[in-house]
Design an enzyme around this catalytic site. Structure first.
Site, PDB file in Angstrom:
ATOM      1  N   GLY A 170       1.376   5.640   1.271  1.00  0.00           N
ATOM      2  CA  GLY A 170       0.031   6.201   1.106  1.00  0.00           C
ATOM      3  C   GLY A 170      -1.017   5.311   1.754  1.00  0.00           C
ATOM      4  O   GLY A 170      -1.964   5.782   2.399  1.00  0.00           O
ATOM      5  N   THR A 171      -0.822   4.017   1.578  1.00  0.00           N
ATOM      6  CA  THR A 171      -1.760   3.030   2.130  1.00  0.00           C
ATOM      7  C   THR A 171      -1.778   3.081   3.650  1.00  0.00           C
ATOM      8  O   THR A 171      -2.848   3.026   4.275  1.00  0.00           O
ATOM      9  CB  THR A 171      -1.343   1.614   1.674  1.00  0.00           C
ATOM     10  OG1 THR A 171      -1.202   1.626   0.257  1.00  0.00           O
ATOM     11  CG2 THR A 171      -2.350   0.581   2.099  1.00  0.00           C
ATOM     12  N   ASP A 217       9.966   0.405  -4.047  1.00  0.00           N
ATOM     13  CA  ASP A 217      10.890   1.542  -3.884  1.00  0.00           C
ATOM     14  C   ASP A 217      11.673   1.478  -2.578  1.00  0.00           C
ATOM     15  O   ASP A 217      12.674   2.170  -2.413  1.00  0.00           O
ATOM     16  CB  ASP A 217      10.097   2.860  -3.896  1.00  0.00           C
ATOM     17  CG  ASP A 217       9.367   3.091  -5.207  1.00  0.00           C
ATOM     18  OD1 ASP A 217       9.757   2.465  -6.213  1.00  0.00           O
ATOM     19  OD2 ASP A 217       8.416   3.885  -5.221  1.00  0.00           O
TER      20      ASP A 217
END
Lengths: 387, 387
Positions: free
Chosen positions: A104-105, A133
């Protein structure tokens, strides 16, 4: 003097601060640094901290401290907010923006770079990877994963010993790991398994359809042979061919957790045994006693390298880890385009690792670093001579 | 040659095997040893393992291995079973019976001793203490507790850092510890707290009535001041002045777990925040990376001392830990009558520790042994200059 802003985003890891400290130590004497609070939330709301002597000293004390000392968090950016972020950076005359984070970053960082470009604003953007993860693409692995994997592997081995001793009271334990749609962490649970009788006796990964029959069979076999069974399940595994099991939804983001409870209830009903489910929880990403020394130092050098690239004027890149060829483990940090990372999306476990966990564990070994040496074999029921 | 039988009972700890190994190493050349499988269950069912070269070598490899290598478990003995146990021991011409365990174990051992005596059978009985809950009477503390306390304390400190960074997504975490009716472990969560802003911000102990108003107030204050709150609750705390929260019942024994979920739901409803409950789970009693070196060596010497007492012909005793007077921490192992341990019952935290946690942490420090040095202070919201 170049003006750099740096932030941390997404779920923290036990080594994300090491990356920040590596970056800061490599930069602080040559550039003007400012720090963004609470990830993209802080960027959009202009929460910047001046990199003066006090803050720099305070930050560099965090090399071995878990959590994200700048504040992190989840904050999906709308198009308007990306525009706003660029405007704020421009007002502050920032020359380079650096974020430490996961998928996401990197996507948000990529979009900020594109928007700056559209506005004709010369902003360098560099992404530094982190994720427990290990679902970030275009890199061999990401800092944070090795320590989380070590936590999961050691927990599974130790709980095997614990449950083995309790089998007249409790027979099955189901451990739920993080990982969302990627099974890297759950699969790491078997890394320290030395003997057939040790757990895990069944691992469920989100990459594959849950097979109830095989689960039942594996548990029954372990119960019959060893008197106990350890099941490890990734939080993102689909139950009953349906949806993932959610424990909550926050700001539209699903908080997973609960698949292990479903399995507990299922096994209790099918086998009439005592089973207990456990979410391994936030210790996976924060427990300082489980930090992998290799992970820790790789995290640090990812930060150092990001700083070097900023100095060299590079932009639009993520620092990726590549294994160098050769017998001994060593890595090389190479640039990958942020756009490529975004296009790669969530990286799940490849088939060749899922189908051959031994090869996965060989790959994993150097990242986990030092670990406790093997235990002696478990005593087995059939060894007992009742008299 | 004296014939000794030894077993392990109750929930394992990460150092219960150290006690066994200490005992075995001190005994093996001088006595004939046999090992009882699965605690009192194995005693009643005659599951003995001969102490030959192979088994002795296998057992002595477990000094640093968690779990109970002989098998342990829960097995409440009826009067008939106590008679049966004594008959079995007599048939096997056992001169001494040793059990490593907690309150239930010591009570059963005491009863076996009384029954042997009634039958005019000269059986030595010696109890060796272990419990992560620290609820065993007549001893300063019990082996197993120090390591569990270290796990809880480190977890709480590390999770403080993690949650602090995530406060725009998640504000409250409720950690549930073991301890049944005693709060020693839950209270240990604050041992590494260096700054006001670090968690735990509220600790609920089973010794005291749950105070909803105070819980709410403490969480609100922490949210207001620091943006996040860590609550620690012992599994045995009564909710709503009612019963303990059970997750299961096995063989008539209540398996606690769930009070943290009740608190999660309560705080979500009252404060409209994101909260997450976590059971710290079995790692508290089995995680090898959190073992306290002091706990480990005390556990070992408790075993050695039990062996010496057997040689000296002593009986009806538990090996208890006493602190010697003086500035530096040191201990002395002293005998206490098993009958006295039984009469003392479950030891809860004394008022002077509950009312003054600082004095409790001073008491706790030497038992936890080496631990990670303090982290730098947390950044606080009020330090941020928004611009």
């Amino acid at each position: 003097m170049k003006k750099i802003a740096i932030g941390q985003a997404g779920g923290p890891t036990s080594v994300i601060n090491a990356t920040l400290v590596g970056f800061v130590k490599q930069t602080m004497s040559k550039c003007s640094l400012s720090f963004i609070r609470n990830g993209y939330d802080g960027l959009v709301h202009g929460e910047f901290i001046e990199g003066n002597d006090t803050t720099l000293q305070w930050i560099t004390q965090h090399e071995k401290v878990p959590g994200a000392c700048l504040g992190s968090g989840r904050y999906p950016l709308s198009d308007e907010e990306i525009e706003k972020a660029v405007r704020i950076l421009r007002e502050k005359r920032i020359d380079a923006l650096v974020f430490i984070g996961g998928n996401g970053t990197m996507e948000a960082l990529y979009k900020v770079g594109v928007e700056a470009n559209r506005q004709g604003y010369d902003l360098q953007v560099i992404g530094l990877p982190k994720t427990v993860d290990n679902d970030l693409g275009c890199t061999d692995h990401a800092p944070g994963f090795g320590s989380a994997a070590k936590y999961v592997a050691q927990t599974t081995r130790d709980m095997s010993r614990d449950l083995h001793a309790m089998q007249n009271f409790e027979q099955v334990r189901i451990l739920e790991t993080m990982g969302r749609n990627a099974g890297w962490l759950a699969a790491a649970s078997g890394f320290l398994k030395t003997y057939e009788e040790e757990g895990p006796h069944f691992i469920a990964l989100p990459e594959r359809q849950m097979n109830h029959e095989k689960l039942l069979q594996s548990v029954e076999t372990a119960l019959y042979r060893y008197g106990f069974a350890i099941v490890v399940v990734s939080e993102g595994v689909l139950w009953n061919q349906g949806a993932q099991v959610e424990r909550d939804v926050v700001g539209g983001r699903s908080v997973l957790g609960g698949i292990s409870k479903e399995i507990e209830l299922y096994l209790k009903q099918e086998l009439n045994i005592m089973a207990r489910s456990e979410l391994l929880g936030m210790n996976q990403r924060s427990y300082s006693l489980a930090v992998s020394s290799v992970d820790q130092s790789e995290a640090y050098f990812v930060g150092v390298t990001g700083a070097d690239w900023i100095k060299e004027g590079r932009s639009g890149l993520m620092v990726a880890i590549e294994r160098t060829k050769g017998l001994a483990y060593s890595i090389h940090l190479k640039p990958v385009a942020l756009g490529a990372v975004v296009r790669a999306g969530e990286r799940v476990m490849p088939d060749q690792f899922i189908d051959n966990l031994k090869s996965y564990y060989e790959w994993l070994e150097p990242i986990i670093g030092d670990h406790v040496s093997p235990y002696p074999p478990l005593f087995q029921m059939r060894d007992v001579k009742s008299s």
